[in-house]
Design an enzyme around this catalytic site. Structure first.
Site, short mmCIF file in Angstrom:
data_model
loop_
_atom_site.label_atom_id
_atom_site.label_comp_id
_atom_site.label_asym_id
_atom_site.label_seq_id
_atom_site.Cartn_x
_atom_site.Cartn_y
_atom_site.Cartn_z
N ASN A 140 5.03 -0.18 -9.98
CA ASN A 140 5.11 -0.96 -8.73
C ASN A 140 4.22 -2.20 -8.70
OD1 ASN A 140 2.80 0.51 -8.48
ND2 ASN A 140 3.09 1.06 -6.34
N GLU A 235 -5.91 6.86 -10.23
CA GLU A 235 -5.43 6.55 -8.89
C GLU A 235 -4.02 7.09 -8.83
OE1 GLU A 235 -7.23 5.41 -6.53
OE2 GLU A 235 -8.95 4.82 -7.73
N CYS A 269 1.51 3.19 -3.21
CA CYS A 269 0.75 4.43 -3.01
C CYS A 269 0.10 4.41 -1.64
CB CYS A 269 -0.28 4.60 -4.11
SG CYS A 269 -1.41 3.24 -4.17
#
Ligand SMILES: NC(=O)C1=CN([C@@H]2O[C@H](COP(=O)(O)OP(=O)(O)OC[C@H]3O[C@@H](n4cnc5c(N)ncnc54)[C@H](OP(=O)(O)O)[C@@H]3O)[C@@H](O)[C@H]2O)C=CC1
Ligand SMILES: O=C(O)[C@H](O)COP(=O)(O)O
Length: 467
Positions: A140, A235, A269
């Site tokens: 992304n 992450e 996210c």
């Protein structure tokens, strides 16, 4: 310049039989990285910073071809694709500045501050590089989440092996070429292309790796179990909750729910992934959100549509599974569910209850559940019961209440009166529980990609020359 970039990408692919690197190639890349790092660690800090500033300028100067790749590879709306590249240039420049500041300082300790010691030991401690950092960003943000790993690693004197996401790899190669044009040696920063499912284990368990910085999904949990004893920066996913209290500015909340929930079709996210609205204001909030959803455009990234196709068919199928589950269990659909191929129209699903998958799972698509709650405590409880714990947000005009809620929400960050977000990129960014290990953000990443080294000078007599 565009031709030069294309040339680098062609070189990368033409020099091998397939677009995927072999294990032998990976071994060679790690050998070169190790050798290049030894030389790079001796390059003065100001020169490392200077090279980073050059890379930042090149990246910005040539944003167009990279943005075009982002549009084609991951269906990022054109204007957001350009912003991603520009933001990455800014991130590199800030990292150069911050690196010069924090890496030029060490610590000097004297022994007589600890009981039983004379001042005959002087300890000099400083931050030194880890060695070779393996950087694995997700689809992304193939450029931005790559440079957020590459630039702190380089300023701290490390070499980097980048494994770009398969969707986003061409944009990633263009970006890496800007670093090479800026003067970073090829061995110091290299790219391993290939599917993570095929080359991933070989890479993450490679003995040449001294640190792993990963952003992505549950794969990160598997990596953390397999990796050897090296520092990990992870992450991972999120199920960021947006708690809206009865005294909230509902226009502000609705604008943030839509921006937070549907930007890049929910494939962030930090997207708002569940709205927890106090029952007394829920109808009004839902109607304001629906009015805004009606204005979102759906279509092609080239045309800057707000909602574009999600990244893959399997992703679209997964999202559809969550939608069907909610439908079967009696949720209220505020819009008709519509899908053409991988393009899913924005959907708000109201009256979601804890028994539905949508209450807990991360769609990573333009589908947002609303759960009605009776008290703020109920919202906090829902948020803390999820294994994901990246960010959360609360909308209220009462700052005292907001702080208490922030204290109670067990997530890496809580935003007050705004949707979750990673940036600005020098803010600390971290997930708790299954959302990550360690903290990102420019300063934290530089520190994380170093280790502390001490030299203790033992004198035959106490010395007070240094205060
Ligand atoms: N917390 C955060 O900052 C972010 C979290 N995410 C999370 O990531 C997920 C979606 O992103 P997505 O890219 O699909 O995530 P993935 O975890 O599938 O992939 C992330 C990266 O890991 C690589 N990879 C895949 N398998 C392995 C492996 N076995 N070993 C090493 N590397 C591997 C991928 O390569 P390849 O493309 O070749 O498969 C890609 O480069 C969502 O759950 C989302 O929440 C996404 C962005 C940011
Ligand atoms: O990968 C992600 O989704 C991000 O780290 C979120 O970044 P953003 O908040 O800047 O979109």
């Amino acid at each position: 310049m565009e031709d030069i970039l294309v040339w680098e990408v062609c070189q990368h692919f033409e020099s091998r039989h397939s677009s995927a690197c072999t294990q032998e190639e990976v071994n060679k890349i790690f050998e070169s990285a190790k050798a290049a790092q030894k030389l790079w660690a001796k390059v003065p800090l100001w020169k490392r910073a200077e090279a980073l500033h050059k890379a930042a300028a090149l990246l910005k100067e040539h944003k167009a071809p990279m943005a075009e790749c982002l549009v084609k590879e991951v269906a990022k709306p054109a204007k957001d694709a350009v912003s991603e590249v520009v933001r990455s240039g800014d991130l590199i420049s800030y990292t150069a500045e911050e690196g010069v500041r924090i890496l030029s300082e060490g610590k000097f300790l004297v022994s007589d501050s600890f009981p039983g010691n004379e001042r005959n030991k002087l300890c000099l401690s400083s931050k030194i590089p880890l060695g070779v950092v393996l950087a694995i960003p997700p689809f992304n943000y193939p450029v931005n989440l790559a440079v957020s790993k590459i630039s702190p690693a380089l300023i701290a004197g490390n070499a980097v092996v980048l494994k770009p996401p398969t969707q986003g790899a061409v944009a990633g190669l263009h970006m890496v070429h800007c670093f090479h044009l800026a003067g970073f040696p090829k061995g110091l920063l290299s790219c391993v292309t290939g599917k993570g499912s095929e080359i991933g284990d070989f890479l993450t368990m490679h003995p040449g790796v001294n640190c792993i910085s990963f952003t992505g999904g549950d794969t990160g949990i598997a990596i953390s179990k397999k990796a050897s004893m090296v520092p990990l920066q992870m992450e991972l996913g999120g199920k960021d909750a947006c708690i809206v209290l009865e005294d909230a500015d509902l226009d502000l909340a609705a604008a943030n729910v839509v921006k937070g929930g549907y930007s890049y079709s929910g494939q962030r996210c930090t997207a708002v992934k569940v709205v927890l609205a106090i029952e007394s204001i829920a109808d009004e909030l839902v109607s304001k959100v629906n009015a805004k959803i009606a204005k979102l455009t759906v279509g092609l990234p080239e045309n800057n549509a707000d909602i574009t196709a999600v990244v893959s068919e399997s992703s679209a199928n997964f999202i559809e599974g969550l939608v069907e589950d909610a439908k079967e269990k009696g949720a209220t659909f505020c819009q008709e569910y519509r899908r053409e191929g991988n393009l899913i129209w924005p959907l708000l699903v109201d009256h979601v209850r804890p028994g539905m998958r949508l209450a807990w799972e991360e769609p990573f698509g333009p589908v947002l559940p609303v759960i009605r709650i009776s008290t703020a405590e109920e919202g906090i409880h829902h948020c803390n019961a999820n294994n994901f714990a990246l960010q959360g947000c609360v909308f209220t005009r009462d700052i005292n209440k907001a702080i208490l809620i922030s204290n109670a929400m067990e997530t890496g960050t809580v935003q007050i009166n705004s949707a979750p977000a990673r940036g600005p990129d020098h803010f600390p960014f971290q997930g708790l529980r299954d959302s990550g290990i360690g903290s990102q953000g420019i300063t934290n990443s530089i520190n994380m990609m170093t280790k502390v080294k001490s030299t203790v000078i033992n004198l035959p007599f106490p010395s007070y020359t240094m205060g």
